[in-house]
Write an enzyme that holds these catalytic residues in place. Structure first.
Site, short mmCIF file in Angstrom:
data_model
loop_
_atom_site.label_atom_id
_atom_site.label_comp_id
_atom_site.label_asym_id
_atom_site.label_seq_id
_atom_site.Cartn_x
_atom_site.Cartn_y
_atom_site.Cartn_z
N HIS A 149 65.50 57.30 21.96
CA HIS A 149 63.98 57.64 22.21
C HIS A 149 63.14 56.61 21.88
O HIS A 149 62.16 56.32 22.45
CB HIS A 149 63.85 58.81 21.19
N TYR A 165 73.57 62.34 19.42
CA TYR A 165 73.41 63.65 20.03
C TYR A 165 73.63 63.68 21.65
O TYR A 165 73.59 64.75 22.07
CB TYR A 165 72.16 64.19 19.79
N ARG A 173 66.13 59.01 30.65
CA ARG A 173 65.70 57.84 29.47
C ARG A 173 67.04 57.14 28.97
O ARG A 173 67.90 57.74 28.45
CB ARG A 173 65.23 58.66 28.22
#
Ligand SMILES: Cc1ncc(C[n+]2csc(CCOP(=O)(O)OP(=O)(O)O)c2C)c(N)n1
Ligand SMILES: [Mg+2]
Length: 375
Positions: free
Chosen positions: A271, A280, A267
């Site tokens: 998100h 993160y 990805r």
């Protein structure tokens, strides 16, 4: 992990998948899915959906969409799976299958309408044989298996009739693969040999949780305890994906039972537009995966074959730009729907609970009308 196209575009032959891709497996009579013309088509598809995806992110930033879940980086995993399915197969997608949707003939603006919050579904699942997007993680699996068991009861599996035998493709993410519903669906699919292909795009992250936390073994191994054969393919390699998905769907359709595929991909974006991946995720990891970009990989392969020129690349970029502009104008030109429409189509027929909720909403909304008039 099965790979037919290396990041530098080098092609490795694969006996089983090549036979599936060139149409010689399973009694023949199939199209060759890896002609130079087809390969150029997949390249164009991937460029188009990346352009649409980037535009959708901009539209969200402009306040035109409530949210957008980008599929950047997953183009090969999606274009490959979409084109591997046959028109009469049934697909059950998540919220991030923009490339699958494109390959199934769903216009991108329909996806954007959903993320604008003005459409419950966006397309006719019966016509396009593709279920509406579903955000509830793992819900794709029981829906798909239920549908597949229905197909068995309708006599549409394993008859040898290529025009009617049907399989179902259940799509879900690496995180969703940990949901109980997926495990329960494996049980039903295996027990009843339901014609389902479970397809997980392992994009390495479930929001901020890395795949390593989901499983101690490669995800592909998970189905084996159920007796469901599985493969792990390079999800940034459009040919490996296509070979795996077509082969698994063909087996399911022929009555050989379910299959599981893990497509290893990445990805590239956050998100969703509500997420900040830099909180993160190390930048070095993003850099590492940029080198494995699925679009670049297919282009390099086509260059090695001498089957792509600057003109074609430029034309694809221009078409991508035109598509983005069309989406921009389409979305900016939309009128807000009457909010009361949300109560329509909940059930096919009137329902007292929905009627009561509509009334309640109308009363609530009327307070603001009074305020407007008073001002
Ligand atoms: C049942 C359920 N639990 C939690 C959520 C909230 N949620 C939405 S996306 C997501 C992460 C999903 O990760 P993954 O399955 O890997 O798919 P990806 O978003 O990476 O494509 C979560 C926890 C949800 N939509 N449904
Ligand atoms: Mg994921």
């Amino acid at each position: 992990m099965i790979q037919l196209l290396a990041p530098d575009g080098t092609r490795t032959p694969h006996d089983e998948f090549d036979a599936v891709l060139d149409g010689s497996a399973g009694g023949g009579g199939d199209d060759d899915l890896q002609t130079p013309e087809r390969l150029r088509g997949y390249y164009r598809d991937m460029v188009m959906i990346r352009a649409a995806d980037l535009e959708a992110t901009s539209l969200q930033r402009q306040g035109q969409l409530g949210l957008w879940a980008s599929a950047l980086g997953q183009e090969a995993a999606q274009i490959g799976a979409g084109h591997a399915s046959r028109a009469h197969d049934y697909l059950v997608p998540t919220y991030r299958e923009h490339g699958v949707a494109w390959a199934r003939g769903i216009e991108p603006w329909r996806l954007l309408e959903m993320f604008r919050g003005i459409s419950h579904g966006g397309w006719d699942p019966a016509e396009l044989r593709t279920h509406p997007y579903m955000i509830v993680l793992g819900s794709q699996a029981p829906h798909a298996v239920g549908y597949a068991m229905g197909l068995q009861r309708d006599g549409l599996v394993g008859t040898g009739d290529r025009d009617t035998d049907t399989a179902v493709l259940a799509l879900f993410g690496d995180g969703a693969s940990s949901e109980g519903e997926v495990a329960e669906s494996f049980t039903f699919a295996a027990s009843f040999q339901a014609p389902t292909v479970f397809y997980t795009q392992n994009n390495q992250w479930a929001i901020s949780v890395p795949t390593a936390v989901q499983s101690r073994v490669p995800l592909a191994q998970r189905s084996r305890g159920w007796g469901i054969p599985s493969v792990r393919v390079d999800g940034n390699d459009v040919l490996a994906v296509m070979g795996a998905v077509r082969s698994a769907l063909d087996a399911a359709r022929a009555g050989e039972g379910p299959r599981f595929i893990e497509a290893v991909t990445y990805r590239m974006a956050a998100h969703t537009t509500s997420d900040d991946a830099s909180r993160y995720r190390p930048g070095a990891e993003e850099q590492e995966w940029a080198e494995k970009d699925p679009i670049l990989r297919l282009r390099r392969h086509l260059e090695q074959l001498g089957e792509i020129g600057e003109d074609y690349v430029k034309r694809c970029d221009e078409e991508g730009h035109d598509l983005a502009m069309q989406l921009h104008h389409h979305i900016h030109g939309m009128e807000d729907p009457d909010p009361v429409m949300i109560f329509d189509h909940v059930y096919a027929e009137p329902h007292p609970v929905v009627d009561a909720e509509r009334e309640q909403y109308l009363e609530y909304a009327a307070q603001f009308e009074d305020e407007e008039t008073a001002r």
